[in-house]
Design an enzyme around this catalytic site. Structure first.
Site, mmCIF file in Angstrom:
data_model
loop_
_atom_site.group_PDB
_atom_site.id
_atom_site.type_symbol
_atom_site.label_atom_id
_atom_site.label_comp_id
_atom_site.label_asym_id
_atom_site.label_seq_id
_atom_site.Cartn_x
_atom_site.Cartn_y
_atom_site.Cartn_z
ATOM 1 C CB THR A 38 -0.933 0.005 1.218
ATOM 2 O OG1 THR A 38 -1.841 -1.083 1.086
ATOM 3 C CG2 THR A 38 -1.722 1.306 1.304
ATOM 4 C CE LYS A 49 -5.390 -0.999 1.892
ATOM 5 N NZ LYS A 49 -4.208 -1.795 2.175
ATOM 6 C CE LYS A 55 2.011 1.939 4.652
ATOM 7 N NZ LYS A 55 2.230 0.687 3.944
#
Lengths: 291, 291
Positions: A93, A168, A236
């Protein structure tokens, strides 16, 4: 199809194992070599000595690493050793910009690139039931099917390079706002001495409901936050969302507010708890001010 | 059981009609008499000339009015005329403090009180499928069953007086945070040129999902916000949440942020649109700053 796998962390190791079960895994690599050697011995595949070694006879390489800089560094090392026509699938990601940069580097070697971040957690990685959000050419997406299907269940193509990461990121923004709202609402409910299990059972069926309310409000009731989706990892991801929005000159208030709360939680030692630990900060406000 | 109904607005009129279908409705009252006369003629029940007239031979009175002050004013007029042992059920969405005040006034006349706010919208009111969140004594809750079941489907008792309102407020806090997160995420997704229908279909099955995402993100895609849950009404409910939290000395950041956005939307003439219109403000940020 011979596949190499780079990045054998909590997600990568079970994903590589599922590629092995599908008869696709040829070799593995990890920055800490002990980990790749252990998994290679277990699966009876080759532990690559370097990324170039992983790349040189692979038809495809799957990455699952931690951060944007890691993806770019790994791709830089893979690119010269990959043969033209090979395929790199990045399941990390990271930002859409990183996907674009990786794709551009690989294009100079006639190597295709797909950004393919996943969701579903360690459990989904182990069971091969991940959702995989893919960006890249239609043709590369088709070629990648055997690999993607060995690792995931819901596999969707959202468009050109970067669109997997953007999808995402869209999801992570929603998670931030929802867990924050659920935490605020549950702290309010507790302060009003409501029967919390009954509140979850009832409101969980209504228009104010969400996956996080039904599945994580019980953590708040028990004041116990087993990971789950760790605060540190969501923080994050939200930093990536922040950076992507900043490229449009936009600030995301929901993301900013949650990053601030996560900073506080990490500072207090709750960074490895599930994100439902956000409730701690809200409950505290009510407890400080007894009515 | 002979029931009077006070407050024949968009929710109250169909709720009274369902009481009539169950054979329970004796008389109706509305501040604007024309409305009570019309419904009374239609249902062939009595249009009460005053709240005292509604109360004097009723076993129970159901209220469905707009705001805290309305509930208190109506209860003040009903109380002297109700016979001891009667029951008042307030289906308005107001604060727990108002519920306590109404219950105290009625207790001096040996009249029971239930706070019983509803959710499910006009459609739920018409179909008799409302969720009803009830606070008050167990005994009064049991007595009220025929009335509550005539108007709703999921009927839950959350504890003493005020707990119905506190539960409804808990739900409204979640709605605020969720719609705000969905709006921010969808604006982000649009700016990244994602196929939005596919994003909703895919992420709607995952951990970032919510009722509002699945059911109201399509409004954002079409940029069309038919009510729905009107901004103006949710803003009213959030002001109640704010007041209830303030009694604990607490500010609710999710609620405060949404109230600010709703203020902006109302000022621009979007107060009667569904709350998914919150997307307008988010999409605009990205549109102002083309990358």
């Amino acid at each position: 199809m011979k596949v190499g796998f780079a990045g054998l962390g909590a997600m990568g190791a079970p994903m590589a194992t599922n590629l092995h079960r599908a008869g696709l895994l040829q070799a593995v690599w990890n920055r800490t070599a002990a980990r790749s050697q252990a998994l290679a011995a277990q699966l009876e595949v080759r532990a690559a000595a370097s990324l170039a070694d992983l790349a040189h006879d692979a038809d495809a390489v799957v990455l699952c690493v931690a951060a944007d800089a890691d993806v770019l560094a790994v791709v830089d090392e893979l690119a010269p050793a990959l043969h033209p026509g090979a395929l790199v699938i990045d399941c990390s990601t990271v930002s859409a910009a990183t996907a674009h940069a990786a794709a551009a580097t690989l294009a100079t070697r006639q190597v295709d690139f797909l950004d393919a971040p996943v969701s579903g957690g360690i459990e989904g990685a182990e069971r091969g039931t991940l959702a995989i959000m893919v960006g890249g050419s239609e043709q590369a997406f088709e070629r990648a099917q055997p690999i993607l299907q060995a690792m995931g269940k819901t596999i969707s193509h959202f468009g050109a390079t970067g669109s997997g990461q953007a999808t995402k990121a869209t999801n992570q923004i929603m998670c931030a706002g929802i867990i924050r709202a659920v935490a605020e609402a549950m702290a309010f409910a507790k302060a009003h001495e409501l029967p919390l299990d009954k509140v979850v059972a009832t409101l969980g069926q209504g228009a104010g409901s969400s996956w996080y309310f039904v599945n994580r409000a019980p953590n708040m009731i028990r004041n116990h936050y087993p990971a789950g989706f760790r605060v540190r990892l969501h923080a994050k991801d939200l930093a990536i969302c922040r950076a992507m929005a900043a490229q449009h000159g936009v600030e995301l208030p929901v993301v900013e507010a949650m990053l601030q709360e996560y900073g506080e939680l990490i500072a207090r030692g709750h960074g490895d708890e599930d994100i439902s630990t956000a409730y701690r900060l809200k409950a505290e406000l009510f407890e400080r001010q007894p009515d």
